[in-house]
Motif scaffolding. Structure first.
Motif, mmCIF file in Angstrom:
data_model
loop_
_atom_site.group_PDB
_atom_site.id
_atom_site.type_symbol
_atom_site.label_atom_id
_atom_site.label_comp_id
_atom_site.label_asym_id
_atom_site.label_seq_id
_atom_site.Cartn_x
_atom_site.Cartn_y
_atom_site.Cartn_z
ATOM 1 N N LEU A 105 0.776 -1.235 -0.156
ATOM 2 C CA LEU A 105 -0.144 -0.032 -0.062
ATOM 3 C C LEU A 105 0.814 1.196 0.054
ATOM 4 O O LEU A 105 0.225 2.370 -0.403
ATOM 5 C CB LEU A 105 -0.943 -0.045 1.284
ATOM 6 C CG LEU A 105 -1.804 -1.161 1.322
ATOM 7 C CD1 LEU A 105 -2.764 -0.988 2.516
ATOM 8 C CD2 LEU A 105 -2.895 -1.129 0.003
ATOM 9 N N GLY A 106 2.099 1.374 0.620
ATOM 10 C CA GLY A 106 2.959 2.514 0.642
ATOM 11 C C GLY A 106 4.322 2.120 1.366
ATOM 12 O O GLY A 106 4.478 1.114 2.161
ATOM 13 N N ASP A 107 5.133 2.856 0.591
ATOM 14 C CA ASP A 107 6.634 2.670 1.143
ATOM 15 C C ASP A 107 7.166 4.197 1.420
ATOM 16 O O ASP A 107 7.182 4.959 0.500
ATOM 17 C CB ASP A 107 7.381 2.093 -0.127
ATOM 18 C CG ASP A 107 8.788 1.815 0.253
ATOM 19 O OD1 ASP A 107 9.256 2.077 1.554
ATOM 20 O OD2 ASP A 107 9.705 1.271 -0.414
ATOM 21 N N LEU A 108 7.005 4.487 2.756
ATOM 22 C CA LEU A 108 7.316 5.845 2.913
ATOM 23 C C LEU A 108 8.740 6.048 3.278
ATOM 24 O O LEU A 108 9.249 5.746 4.346
ATOM 25 C CB LEU A 108 6.579 6.103 4.321
ATOM 26 C CG LEU A 108 4.816 6.140 4.156
ATOM 27 C CD1 LEU A 108 4.392 4.793 4.516
ATOM 28 C CD2 LEU A 108 4.351 7.404 4.824
ATOM 29 N N THR A 109 9.505 6.610 2.611
ATOM 30 C CA THR A 109 11.225 6.825 2.568
ATOM 31 C C THR A 109 11.497 8.348 2.728
ATOM 32 O O THR A 109 12.648 8.401 2.777
ATOM 33 C CB THR A 109 11.632 6.378 1.230
ATOM 34 O OG1 THR A 109 11.161 7.287 0.103
ATOM 35 C CG2 THR A 109 11.412 4.959 1.042
ATOM 36 N N LYS A 110 10.385 9.295 2.810
ATOM 37 C CA LYS A 110 10.843 10.782 2.980
ATOM 38 C C LYS A 110 10.061 11.123 4.063
ATOM 39 O O LYS A 110 8.743 10.984 4.097
ATOM 40 C CB LYS A 110 10.731 11.526 1.661
ATOM 41 C CG LYS A 110 11.625 10.987 0.568
ATOM 42 C CD LYS A 110 11.472 11.883 -0.546
ATOM 43 C CE LYS A 110 12.468 11.364 -1.700
ATOM 44 N NZ LYS A 110 12.290 12.141 -3.031
ATOM 45 N N ALA A 111 10.494 12.084 4.935
ATOM 46 C CA ALA A 111 9.903 12.559 5.932
ATOM 47 C C ALA A 111 8.534 13.815 5.403
ATOM 48 O O ALA A 111 8.903 14.434 4.250
ATOM 49 C CB ALA A 111 10.584 13.559 6.681
ATOM 50 N N GLY A 112 7.263 13.222 5.827
ATOM 51 C CA GLY A 112 6.277 14.059 5.143
ATOM 52 C C GLY A 112 5.670 13.386 4.080
ATOM 53 O O GLY A 112 4.396 13.924 3.827
ATOM 54 N N GLN A 113 6.047 12.335 3.937
ATOM 55 C CA GLN A 113 5.300 11.391 2.632
ATOM 56 C C GLN A 113 4.087 10.963 3.380
ATOM 57 O O GLN A 113 4.249 10.461 4.313
ATOM 58 C CB GLN A 113 6.325 10.620 2.107
ATOM 59 C CG GLN A 113 5.634 9.796 0.986
ATOM 60 C CD GLN A 113 6.577 8.690 0.458
ATOM 61 O OE1 GLN A 113 8.004 8.561 1.064
ATOM 62 N NE2 GLN A 113 6.194 7.725 -0.240
#
Length: 338
Positions: A105-113
């Motif tokens: 569903l999601g891969d959050l690799t950056k702050a704020g993403q």
């Protein structure tokens, strides 16, 4: 804080509000028409990456998350209030999977993403929408739809440029202490490292990289021996692996066989990760007389038929560490220039 890199949570997005059945009631107006307003949309649920978090431990204590429902419509064509969205903060590096389908569903690799993981329900329509030339007083409305219900599996995969690989007590934690400000536990017994540690290695101003130290592997890790291979996922984002080997093991094991054992476990876990660029780092060379260090290293390299780069260091004295870090930085910059 306790390090937790896996968690399961349940999400319930907000239901949409129902439409309203209502008619105008005003003095001197004999035939007031329909004026029922629409309901409000239900709140959705999002995951958002937060730089200040480094563990999923909070999800061990709270596992059910609900977004607000949309309000029902009202008379006088008043629309119901939309339910507030729910934003769940997670560490940078979190990967979210649908627990039932294993869909990413999601891969959050950056702050704020931010990523939507459960959509709120749609609003219902009031009877105003159903007025026509042949139906001046409609008594029809629609109800709001239910919000998505979902179970998620969250995985935290640390973000690092370089990953350390090797047996327990090979000197990985000592190395990361020597080249960065990270202070993992170091002791003369196995498995002193129980969770990944990150360190920032600075070569000079604006030239640095992040290095990750994970708990050591032993033979049979793929079958669950030792700490198993649970933490190998933290190397999946790294571009370079440093395979650190004790050149003169205190238990009299063969360094060549030790390298082969770890390579086998890596191949069992993920052939793609095993094929990634890997440098051989022969540690604790200070335990040998200076005149024997080169010969001993060549014997190991030849026995392995090692085709990659080889470095000889002593993490505890610092010998060779600066040169190794410089070469890592140079290699990374060369990659970026292509």
């Amino acid at each position: 804080m306790r390090f937790v890199d896996e968690a399961k949570i349940e999400l319930v997005a907000g239901h949409g509000g129902d439409g309203c059945l209502s008619f105008r009631r005003e003095k001197y107006i004999q035939y007031g028409g329909p004026n029922g307003g629409d309901g409000g949309d239900g709140g959705s649920i999002y995951l958002e990456a937060e730089a200040d978090l480094n563990t999923l431990v909070d999800f061990r204590y709270k596992r059910l998350f609900r977004a607000k429902k949309g309000e029902h419509g009202k008379g006088a064509e008043c629309t119901g209030k939309k339910g507030d969205d729910l934003i769940i903060k997670v560490p940078v590096g979190t990967v979210a999977f649908d627990l039932e389908t294993e869909e990413l569903l999601g891969d959050l690799t950056k702050a704020g993403q931010k990523v939507l993981v459960a959509k709120g329900g749609e609003h219902g329509l009031g009877n105003t929408h159903f007025k026509s030339s042949i139906n001046r007083a409609p008594r029809r409305i629609t109800k709001g739809t239910e919000g998505e219900t979902r179970a998620l599996r969250l995985e935290l995969q640390v973000l690092a440029d370089v990953g350390l690989l090797g047996l327990p007590n090979a000197g990985k934690s000592t190395f990361i202490r020597a080249v960065s400000a990270a202070r993992p536990k170091v002791a003369d017994y196995p498995f002193t490292t129980l969770h990944p540690n990150l360190g920032v290695v600075s070569i000079e101003v604006d030239r640095n990289f992040v290095i990750a130290d994970i708990p050591g592997l032993i033979e049979g890790a793929a079958e669950g021996a030792g700490l198993g291979i649970r933490f190998l996922k933290h190397l999946s984002r790294t571009n370079l692996l440093l395979h650190i080997v004790d050149i003169l093991p205190i238990d009299n094991t063969d360094p060549v066989e030790n390298v082969i054992k770890i390579t086998r476990e890596l191949e069992k876990y993920n052939p793609e990760l095993a094929a990634r660029e890997r440098w051989l780092v022969l540690n604790k060379v200070d335990l040998l007389p200076a005149e024997e260090q080169q010969q001993h290293a060549e014997t190991i390299v030849n026995a392995l038929n090692w085709q990659g780069r080889v470095f000889e260091i002593s993490a505890i004295s610092g010998q060779g560490c600066s040169e190794l870090c410089y070469q890592i930085m140079q290699s990374m910059e060369d990659e970026e220039s292509y």
